[in-house]
Design a protein around this motif. Structure first.
Motif, PDB file in Angstrom:
ATOM      1  N   ILE A   1       0.690  -1.091   0.111  1.00  7.58           N
ATOM      2  CA  ILE A   1       0.169  -0.247  -0.020  1.00  7.58           C
ATOM      3  C   ILE A   1       0.850   1.491  -0.030  1.00  7.58           C
ATOM      4  O   ILE A   1       0.670   2.160  -0.757  1.00  7.58           O
ATOM      5  CB  ILE A   1      -0.844  -0.175   1.124  1.00  7.58           C
ATOM      6  CG1 ILE A   1      -2.040  -1.109   1.308  1.00  7.58           C
ATOM      7  CG2 ILE A   1      -1.706   1.529   1.311  1.00  7.58           C
ATOM      8  CD1 ILE A   1      -2.858  -1.457   2.156  1.00  7.58           C
ATOM      9  N   ILE A   2       1.967   1.392   0.758  1.00  9.83           N
ATOM     10  CA  ILE A   2       2.935   2.321   0.917  1.00  9.83           C
ATOM     11  C   ILE A   2       3.425   2.616  -0.485  1.00  9.83           C
ATOM     12  O   ILE A   2       3.687   3.732  -0.913  1.00  9.83           O
ATOM     13  CB  ILE A   2       3.981   2.221   1.890  1.00  9.83           C
ATOM     14  CG1 ILE A   2       3.337   2.142   3.425  1.00  9.83           C
ATOM     15  CG2 ILE A   2       5.261   3.231   1.938  1.00  9.83           C
ATOM     16  CD1 ILE A   2       4.182   1.912   4.321  1.00  9.83           C
TER      17      ILE A   2
ATOM     18  N   PHE B   1       1.019   4.278  -2.744  1.00  6.81           N
ATOM     19  CA  PHE B   1       0.986   5.978  -2.597  1.00  6.81           C
ATOM     20  C   PHE B   1       2.124   6.395  -3.037  1.00  6.81           C
ATOM     21  O   PHE B   1       2.153   7.623  -3.502  1.00  6.81           O
ATOM     22  CB  PHE B   1       0.998   6.006  -1.070  1.00  6.81           C
ATOM     23  CG  PHE B   1      -0.405   5.583  -0.437  1.00  6.81           C
ATOM     24  CD1 PHE B   1      -1.624   5.161  -1.216  1.00  6.81           C
ATOM     25  CD2 PHE B   1      -0.520   5.124   1.058  1.00  6.81           C
ATOM     26  CE1 PHE B   1      -2.654   4.677  -0.474  1.00  6.81           C
ATOM     27  CE2 PHE B   1      -1.539   4.909   1.510  1.00  6.81           C
ATOM     28  CZ  PHE B   1      -2.740   4.544   0.896  1.00  6.81           C
TER      29      PHE B   1
ATOM     30  N   ASN C   1       1.746   6.864  -6.731  1.00  4.58           N
ATOM     31  CA  ASN C   1       0.834   7.841  -7.155  1.00  4.58           C
ATOM     32  C   ASN C   1       1.619   9.417  -6.925  1.00  4.58           C
ATOM     33  O   ASN C   1       1.432  10.342  -7.692  1.00  4.58           O
ATOM     34  CB  ASN C   1      -0.295   7.967  -6.066  1.00  4.58           C
ATOM     35  CG  ASN C   1      -1.281   6.656  -6.572  1.00  4.58           C
ATOM     36  OD1 ASN C   1      -0.691   6.147  -7.757  1.00  4.58           O
ATOM     37  ND2 ASN C   1      -1.984   6.255  -5.524  1.00  4.58           N
ATOM     38  N   ILE C   2       2.433   9.503  -5.817  1.00  4.00           N
ATOM     39  CA  ILE C   2       3.287  10.845  -5.835  1.00  4.00           C
ATOM     40  C   ILE C   2       4.019  11.076  -6.924  1.00  4.00           C
ATOM     41  O   ILE C   2       4.114  12.046  -7.245  1.00  4.00           O
ATOM     42  CB  ILE C   2       3.615  10.836  -4.299  1.00  4.00           C
ATOM     43  CG1 ILE C   2       2.639  10.768  -3.083  1.00  4.00           C
ATOM     44  CG2 ILE C   2       4.531  12.057  -4.279  1.00  4.00           C
ATOM     45  CD1 ILE C   2       3.463  10.695  -1.994  1.00  4.00           C
TER      46      ILE C   2
ATOM     47  N   GLN D   1       6.949  12.275  -0.050  1.00  6.47           N
ATOM     48  CA  GLN D   1       7.418  10.915  -0.682  1.00  6.47           C
ATOM     49  C   GLN D   1       8.609  10.325   0.132  1.00  6.47           C
ATOM     50  O   GLN D   1       8.470   9.336   0.426  1.00  6.47           O
ATOM     51  CB  GLN D   1       8.138  11.465  -1.982  1.00  6.47           C
ATOM     52  CG  GLN D   1       8.785  10.343  -2.785  1.00  6.47           C
ATOM     53  CD  GLN D   1       7.553   9.392  -3.566  1.00  6.47           C
ATOM     54  OE1 GLN D   1       6.597   9.056  -3.072  1.00  6.47           O
ATOM     55  NE2 GLN D   1       7.875   9.158  -4.874  1.00  6.47           N
TER      56      GLN D   1
ATOM     57  N   PHE E   1       6.919   8.844   3.307  1.00  5.54           N
ATOM     58  CA  PHE E   1       6.293   7.614   3.189  1.00  5.54           C
ATOM     59  C   PHE E   1       7.876   6.731   2.987  1.00  5.54           C
ATOM     60  O   PHE E   1       7.515   5.559   3.355  1.00  5.54           O
ATOM     61  CB  PHE E   1       5.531   7.616   1.637  1.00  5.54           C
ATOM     62  CG  PHE E   1       4.198   7.782   1.958  1.00  5.54           C
ATOM     63  CD1 PHE E   1       3.361   6.785   2.927  1.00  5.54           C
ATOM     64  CD2 PHE E   1       3.566   8.967   1.354  1.00  5.54           C
ATOM     65  CE1 PHE E   1       1.926   7.132   3.201  1.00  5.54           C
ATOM     66  CE2 PHE E   1       2.195   9.217   1.805  1.00  5.54           C
ATOM     67  CZ  PHE E   1       1.549   8.315   2.632  1.00  5.54           C
TER      68      PHE E   1
ATOM     69  N   CYS F   1      -0.995  15.855   5.678  1.00  3.31           N
ATOM     70  CA  CYS F   1      -2.158  15.723   5.092  1.00  3.31           C
ATOM     71  C   CYS F   1      -3.372  16.904   5.662  1.00  3.31           C
ATOM     72  O   CYS F   1      -4.083  17.162   4.813  1.00  3.31           O
ATOM     73  CB  CYS F   1      -2.929  14.312   5.263  1.00  3.31           C
ATOM     74  SG  CYS F   1      -1.968  12.918   4.333  1.00  3.31           S
TER      75      CYS F   1
ATOM     76  N   ILE G   1      -3.257  10.682  -4.300  1.00  2.00           N
ATOM     77  CA  ILE G   1      -2.420   9.942  -3.440  1.00  2.00           C
ATOM     78  C   ILE G   1      -2.861   8.756  -2.898  1.00  2.00           C
ATOM     79  O   ILE G   1      -2.516   7.606  -3.139  1.00  2.00           O
ATOM     80  CB  ILE G   1      -1.528  10.829  -2.805  1.00  2.00           C
ATOM     81  CG1 ILE G   1      -0.597  11.966  -3.203  1.00  2.00           C
ATOM     82  CG2 ILE G   1      -0.765   9.872  -1.788  1.00  2.00           C
ATOM     83  CD1 ILE G   1      -0.112  12.954  -2.426  1.00  2.00           C
ATOM     84  N   PHE G   2      -4.198   8.861  -2.304  1.00  2.00           N
ATOM     85  CA  PHE G   2      -4.751   7.775  -1.217  1.00  2.00           C
ATOM     86  C   PHE G   2      -5.880   6.963  -2.174  1.00  2.00           C
ATOM     87  O   PHE G   2      -6.860   6.945  -1.588  1.00  2.00           O
ATOM     88  CB  PHE G   2      -4.924   8.544  -0.023  1.00  2.00           C
ATOM     89  CG  PHE G   2      -3.657   9.018   0.896  1.00  2.00           C
ATOM     90  CD1 PHE G   2      -3.097   8.184   1.480  1.00  2.00           C
ATOM     91  CD2 PHE G   2      -3.580  10.445   0.881  1.00  2.00           C
ATOM     92  CE1 PHE G   2      -1.782   8.851   2.352  1.00  2.00           C
ATOM     93  CE2 PHE G   2      -2.683  11.022   1.399  1.00  2.00           C
ATOM     94  CZ  PHE G   2      -1.647   9.976   2.317  1.00  2.00           C
ATOM     95  N   THR G   3      -5.473   6.711  -3.259  1.00  2.00           N
ATOM     96  CA  THR G   3      -6.276   5.688  -3.946  1.00  2.00           C
ATOM     97  C   THR G   3      -5.535   4.618  -4.294  1.00  2.00           C
ATOM     98  O   THR G   3      -4.052   4.885  -4.798  1.00  2.00           O
ATOM     99  CB  THR G   3      -6.897   6.602  -5.087  1.00  2.00           C
ATOM    100  OG1 THR G   3      -7.807   5.597  -5.643  1.00  2.00           O
ATOM    101  CG2 THR G   3      -6.056   6.924  -6.178  1.00  2.00           C
TER     102      THR G   3
END
Length: 179
Positions: free
Chosen positions: A80-81, A84, A87-88, A105, A108, A160, A172-174
């Motif tokens: 999951i990280i 994210f 995505n970033i 970034q 994370f 956030c 980002i959080f998808t």
């Protein structure tokens, strides 16, 4: 080399360096503290105290002995990280870099390094090596990877809430691929 590839390689290098630093700190702590009394760094404030096979669970020993569960949860968290972070990277490459996104970034990356560092311990040793002890409060002994996780989680929440634009947050959080 493509911009995305370069960003990915920088993040991989960052995570690997942090994991190596964590593992070195645990190796040094084990070699120098195991079987010995605590080492006072700052009297009444900070000491190094090796915890022999102490942390077989999560914070404060919850779920103690559930190694397989932690391995599975950590692997899911790392995936999951990674999503994210991908995505970033996509946002930074397609819409331009911003200081907020770059810090997020690396934050994370720090979270991932903490997860990987403690995962290595659980798989190799069956428990996490802890050695950092705050003397001034009654707080569990912890390690460098725990610091990575704690600091990164606080930073992610603060960023956030205070710095991230709503549209970037949603991108980002998808889990689905945005780029």
């Amino acid at each position: 080399m493509k911009k995305k590839t370069l960003l990915y390689l920088k993040m991989i290098a960052f995570v690997v360096i942090l994991v190596i630093l964590d593992q070195i700190s645990k190796f040094v702590a084990t070699a120098n503290l195991m079987g010995k009394s605590k080492y006072i760094v700052i009297k009444g404030l900070l000491s190094f105290n090796y915890l022999e096979g102490g942390n077989k669970g999560a914070a404060w020993g919850i779920f103690s002995g559930k190694i397989l569960m932690f391995v599975i949860i950590t692997i899911i968290a790392i995936v999951i990280i990674s999503i994210f972070m991908r995505n970033i990277t996509g946002i930074m490459c397609n819409e331009g870099k911003s200081a907020t996104l770059m810090v997020l970034q690396y934050t994370f990356g720090m979270l991932m390094a903490g997860a990987v560092g403690n995962l290595i311990d659980r798989v190799v040793n069956g428990s996490v090596v802890d050695f950092i002890c705050f003397e001034f409060i009654d707080f569990p002994i912890f390690n460098v990877a725990d610091c990575y996780v704690t600091v990164s989680c606080v930073l992610i929440v603060v960023m956030c809430l205070l710095k991230l634009k709503e549209e970037d947050f949603n991108k980002i959080f998808t889990i689905k691929k945005n780029y």
